[in-house]
Motif scaffolding. Structure first.
Motif, short mmCIF file in Angstrom:
data_model
loop_
_atom_site.label_atom_id
_atom_site.label_comp_id
_atom_site.label_asym_id
_atom_site.label_seq_id
_atom_site.Cartn_x
_atom_site.Cartn_y
_atom_site.Cartn_z
N LYS A 1 0.84 -1.22 0.00
CA LYS A 1 0.00 0.00 0.00
C LYS A 1 0.86 1.26 0.00
CE LYS A 1 -4.16 1.94 2.03
NZ LYS A 1 -4.91 1.93 0.75
N GLN B 1 -3.53 2.53 -4.28
CA GLN B 1 -4.83 2.00 -4.71
C GLN B 1 -4.87 0.47 -4.72
OE1 GLN B 1 -3.91 5.02 -6.67
NE2 GLN B 1 -5.28 5.94 -5.18
N ASP C 1 -5.51 -3.31 -4.16
CA ASP C 1 -6.67 -3.99 -3.57
C ASP C 1 -6.17 -4.86 -2.42
OD1 ASP C 1 -8.87 -5.56 -2.95
OD2 ASP C 1 -9.63 -5.42 -5.00
N ILE D 1 -7.83 -8.49 -1.84
CA ILE D 1 -7.40 -9.57 -2.74
C ILE D 1 -6.02 -10.06 -2.32
CG2 ILE D 1 -6.55 -9.99 -5.09
CD1 ILE D 1 -8.90 -8.47 -6.15
N ARG E 1 -1.50 2.42 -11.13
CA ARG E 1 -2.17 1.21 -11.62
C ARG E 1 -1.11 0.19 -11.95
NH1 ARG E 1 -4.63 4.70 -14.87
NH2 ARG E 1 -3.90 3.78 -16.82
#
Length: 187
Positions: A95, A100, A102, A105, A179
């Motif tokens: 993180k 961002q 997840d 998961i 991303r």
């Protein structure tokens, strides 16, 4: 005029005798000594001038490193750090690099992993790079993950092409992953 004629032989004969003995005496021991004494300065002279030369030649690139080169170095480090964070199996570590991410998961996946080895394959390829203060980049790099499951069995090896989209808020802030996309390499 006889005296004038008889005088030259004396100076003529005297200097040769002193000259021959003087160089012979000081010349033989002195010759090696004087050569070795004079040759190191001669050698040091050229090297002395060469080393400052190469030194000054090497320094300018450091100062004039382009923003792009600097950004690539930092982004390359970010990608390495991400790989290292994956190996810790701690979503919190991810993180920090990838706000961002997840977490759910990864937490679920990491729970099933006994260990994960992450390595980068090849050199990063930049699809785009904006090295301005609030810049961004997209970089592709091969990534190999070797995963041992807690359930046992042979380790799974995932070979993917990872596309990192990264950006930073300003020159002072670190690059972060916005991303991340993994495309499995065709076997």
């Amino acid at each position: 005029g006889g005296q004038v004629g008889s005088q030259p032989p004396l100076p003529n004969t005297a200097p040769p005798s002193t000259q021959t003995t003087a160089p012979a005496a000081s010349g033989q021991p002195g010759a090696p000594g004087s050569q070795s004494g004079s040759s190191p300065p001669a050698v040091a002279g050229p090297t002395g001038t060469v080393t400052p030369g190469t030194g000054t030649n090497e320094k300018p690139p450091e100062i004039t490193i382009t923003p792009e080169a600097h950004a690539k170095r930092e982004i390359g480090q970010l990608v390495k750090d991400y790989c290292a964070a994956m190996e810790t199996l701690q979503p919190d570590r991810l993180k920090k690099l990838y706000p961002q991410v997840d977490m759910a998961i990864h937490r679920e996946a990491f729970r099933q992993y006994k260990s994960l080895k992450c390595s980068l394959v090849g050199d990063p390829e930049y699809d785009r790079l904006d090295a301005s203060s609030a810049g961004g980049a997209q970089v592709k790099i091969g990534m190999k993950q070797q995963i041992e499951m807690k359930t046992g069995g042979a380790p799974k090896v995932l070979e993917t092409t990872a596309t990192f989209v990264v950006s930073r808020m300003s020159n002072q802030s670190p690059w972060q992953i916005d991303r991340l996309q993994h495309v499995t390499k065709p076997k």
